[in-house]
Design an enzyme around this catalytic site. Structure first.
Site, PDB file in Angstrom:
ATOM      1  N   LYS A 195       0.863  -1.185   0.000  1.00 22.30           N
ATOM      2  CA  LYS A 195       0.000   0.000   0.000  1.00 22.30           C
ATOM      3  C   LYS A 195       0.887   1.218   0.000  1.00 22.30           C
ATOM      4  CE  LYS A 195      -3.977   2.098   0.656  1.00 22.30           C
ATOM      5  NZ  LYS A 195      -3.707   2.735  -0.649  1.00 22.30           N
ATOM      6  N   GLN A 229       7.280   3.767   3.849  1.00 18.55           N
ATOM      7  CA  GLN A 229       5.855   3.411   3.907  1.00 18.55           C
ATOM      8  C   GLN A 229       5.645   2.119   4.684  1.00 18.55           C
ATOM      9  OE1 GLN A 229       3.723   5.508   1.669  1.00 18.55           O
ATOM     10  NE2 GLN A 229       2.105   4.791   3.013  1.00 18.55           N
ATOM     11  N   LYS A 243       5.620   3.110   8.304  1.00 15.73           N
ATOM     12  CA  LYS A 243       4.456   3.984   8.553  1.00 15.73           C
ATOM     13  C   LYS A 243       3.169   3.159   8.622  1.00 15.73           C
ATOM     14  CE  LYS A 243       4.262   7.415   5.786  1.00 15.73           C
ATOM     15  NZ  LYS A 243       3.994   8.390   4.711  1.00 15.73           N
ATOM     16  N   LYS A 251       5.189   1.873  -3.208  1.00 13.22           N
ATOM     17  CA  LYS A 251       5.107   3.237  -3.753  1.00 13.22           C
ATOM     18  C   LYS A 251       5.330   3.147  -5.252  1.00 13.22           C
ATOM     19  CE  LYS A 251       4.640   7.544  -2.331  1.00 13.22           C
ATOM     20  NZ  LYS A 251       3.923   8.097  -1.154  1.00 13.22           N
ATOM     21  N   ASP A 258      -0.420  10.860  -4.457  1.00 17.00           N
ATOM     22  CA  ASP A 258       0.732  11.503  -3.804  1.00 17.00           C
ATOM     23  C   ASP A 258       0.972  12.782  -4.609  1.00 17.00           C
ATOM     24  OD1 ASP A 258       2.965  10.990  -1.692  1.00 17.00           O
ATOM     25  OD2 ASP A 258       4.129  11.532  -3.444  1.00 17.00           O
ATOM     26  N   THR A 275      -4.287  13.419   5.759  1.00 18.30           N
ATOM     27  CA  THR A 275      -2.842  13.528   6.046  1.00 18.30           C
ATOM     28  C   THR A 275      -2.539  14.813   6.811  1.00 18.30           C
ATOM     29  OG1 THR A 275      -2.417  12.305   4.021  1.00 18.30           O
ATOM     30  CG2 THR A 275      -0.537  13.415   5.031  1.00 18.30           C
ATOM     31  N   SER A 304      -6.891   5.657   4.135  1.00 22.50           N
ATOM     32  CA  SER A 304      -6.894   4.771   2.959  1.00 22.50           C
ATOM     33  C   SER A 304      -7.183   3.334   3.392  1.00 22.50           C
ATOM     34  CB  SER A 304      -5.537   4.799   2.248  1.00 22.50           C
ATOM     35  OG  SER A 304      -5.489   5.847   1.316  1.00 22.50           O
TER      36      SER A 304
END
Ligand code: NAP
Length: 451
Positions: free
Chosen positions: A94, A115, A118, A130, A170, A213, A383
């Site tokens: 993801k 990511q 995170k 990504k 993004d 975000t 998300s």
């Protein structure tokens, strides 16, 4: 079990550099994490012997592909696209898709690596990935952007899936681009499934995904200030960027009683000593997102503000700072200047906006400093909630989602405290986030054996 080969941090990083030549952003991201993880692993033989960090720092796969499209004048244009699938130990890959001329394999590998940690911190079952392209959406017509998105998805579709890899937006990829890509995915596969997040509300999107975000970064900042018995009321904030993350961070600062002094774009920053209130934020959103304008035009609409071409806003005195534009936009000297001017807290909205020198400056000064993998996780968290809603074929209400976002950010803050509390009132959020994220992924990897 074989005797483990305990390399030290410099030797480990030498290997990373050798295996990833000309990939400075990726090496930087690994170094920042490895500094904390090596210390944590000292007495944890299993992580060493199973080479867990070495494995997380080697993406599961990097897919690179050609993207051809035709511009409005009939010229054939060729771009490069990538999807980096870093690690799926705790859930499907993801992570967002970025369209910007600065995109390289190194940038996407660093983002996919970050990511991974995170996503683990959110507590939701999501691995790290990504993707993106060096396509520059600036100055392109809507039809050119649509043709590019369709061509990009014509290759990407074979590598993604609702239980495989779920991309989102993004830099340079917002709701419109997600729509074009989702449309093409659906057309090719004849499958209406939650394969992308950040979708429109009419076709499977989630409320508050757009805001999540920026809002989440400010919730995290509020959690950090609360450890010192403080809140955002009356605090001055310096923010960089003027896109999705920056404008929503600004909005939440204003809602919580703070005063936003700056915003920026790649042309420079604007300083508005009167404060950038909701009306002005709405102007920026329309101007930047819908009209694709430049931030310097803010001073024509609000003449008390000043524009500083080619500069970043870190010299403006403030109580709190939120870098929300891009990687390596806040350097060591900027960090020193913020501290000299009395800045108490920094929460990163962007990914790796502070370079390694800057990180070391913030850590040495022991200010409240949250790395992006902790403070900007609100977007991917919502998300994840969008994925759950798609699986259940239902939509949660806005108040429910707002509360879930707040709870998730508070949970990430708590995880950072668990591993980052250094005593004497100092919390090392970088260390806390790195260790908490790593531990979850590492323990899952141990369960799978050597795969
Ligand atoms: P966005 O809406 O495309 O906005 C990006 C902003 O950053 C624009 O103001 C842009 O200015 C500025 N910028 C881009 N490159 C720059 C550069 N080299 N120097 C100075 N300014 C630059 O993107 P976004 O979604 O807000 O993302 C911003 C950051 O947050 C990125 O690091 C992204 O990875 C991170 N992030 C985003 C999300 C999300 O949900 N969107 C989630 C987590 C993290 P111009 O208009 O001049 O290009």
């Amino acid at each position: 079990m074989a005797v483990s080969d305990h390399v030290d941090l410099p030797t480990f990083m030498e290997g990373v550099k050798k295996r990833n030549p000309y990939q400075p952003e990726f090496v930087q991201a690994v170094q920042e994490v490895a500094e904390d993880i090596f210390e944590f692993m000292q007495d944890k033989e299993e992580y060493h012997s199973q080479q867990i960090l070495r494995r997380i720092a080697e993406p599961d796969r990097v897919v690179s592909f050609r993207v051809c499209w035709e511009d409005d004048k009939g010229n054939i244009r060729v771009q490069r696209g990538w999807r980096v699938q870093n690690n799926n130990a705790i859930g499907p890959y993801k992570g967002g898709i970025r369209f910007h001329p600065s995109v390289t394999e190194s940038v996407l590998k660093f983002l996919a690596f970050e990511q991974t940690f995170k996503n683990a911190l959110t507590g939701l079952p999501m691995g790290g990935g990504k993707g993106g392209s060096n396509f520059n959406p600036k100055g392109k017509s809507v039809r050119e952007i649509m043709r590019f998105c369709q061509s990009f998805m014509t290759e990407l579709y074979r590598h993604i899936g609702a239980d495989v890899d779920v991309p989102a937006g993004d830099i340079g990829v917002g709701g419109r681009e997600i729509g074009f890509m989702f449309g093409q995915y659906k057309r090719i596969t004849n499958n209406f499934t939650g394969v992308l997040t950040g979708k429109g509300l009419e076709w499977g999107g989630s409320l508050i995904r757009t805001e999540a975000t920026g809002y989440g970064a400010v919730y995290f900042l509020a959690n950090m200030l609360a450890t010192k018995g403080e809140d955002l009321t009356g605090k001055t904030a310096v923010i960089s960027g003027s896109g999705n993350v920056a404008t929503h961070a600004a909005e939440k600062i204003v809602q919580l009683g703070g005063k936003v002094l700056t915003l920026s774009d790649s042309g420079g920053y604007i300083h508005d000593p009167d404060g950038i209130d909701q009306e002005k934020i709405d102007w920026v959103k329309t101007h930047k997102t819908h009209r694709r304008g430049r931030i310097e035009e803010y001073v024509e609409a609000f003449p008390k503000a000043s524009f500083h071409a080619g500069k970043t806003p870190w010299g403006v005195p403030c109580d709190v700072a939120l870098p929300c534009a891009t990687q390596n936009e806040l350097l060591g000297d900027d960090a020193r200047m913020l501290i000299a001017n009395g800045c108490k807290a920094v929460a990163e909205g962007a990914n790796m906006p502070t370079d390694l020198d800057g990180v070391h400056v913030f850590k040495a000064a022991k200010i409240l400093y949250a790395p992006g993998k902790a403070s900007n996780a609100g977007g991917v968290a919502v998300s994840g909630l969008e994925m759950s809603q798609n699986s259940e074929r239902r939509s949660w209400k806005e108040e429910e989602l707002q509360q879930m976002l707040k709870d998730i950010m508070a949970g990430i803050h708590k995880s950072c405290l668990a591993y980052g509390d250094q005593g004497g009132g100092y919390i090392d959020y970088v260390k806390g986030a790195n260790i908490a994220g790593f531990k979850k992924v590492a323990d899952a990897m141990l369960a799978f054996g050597v795969v």
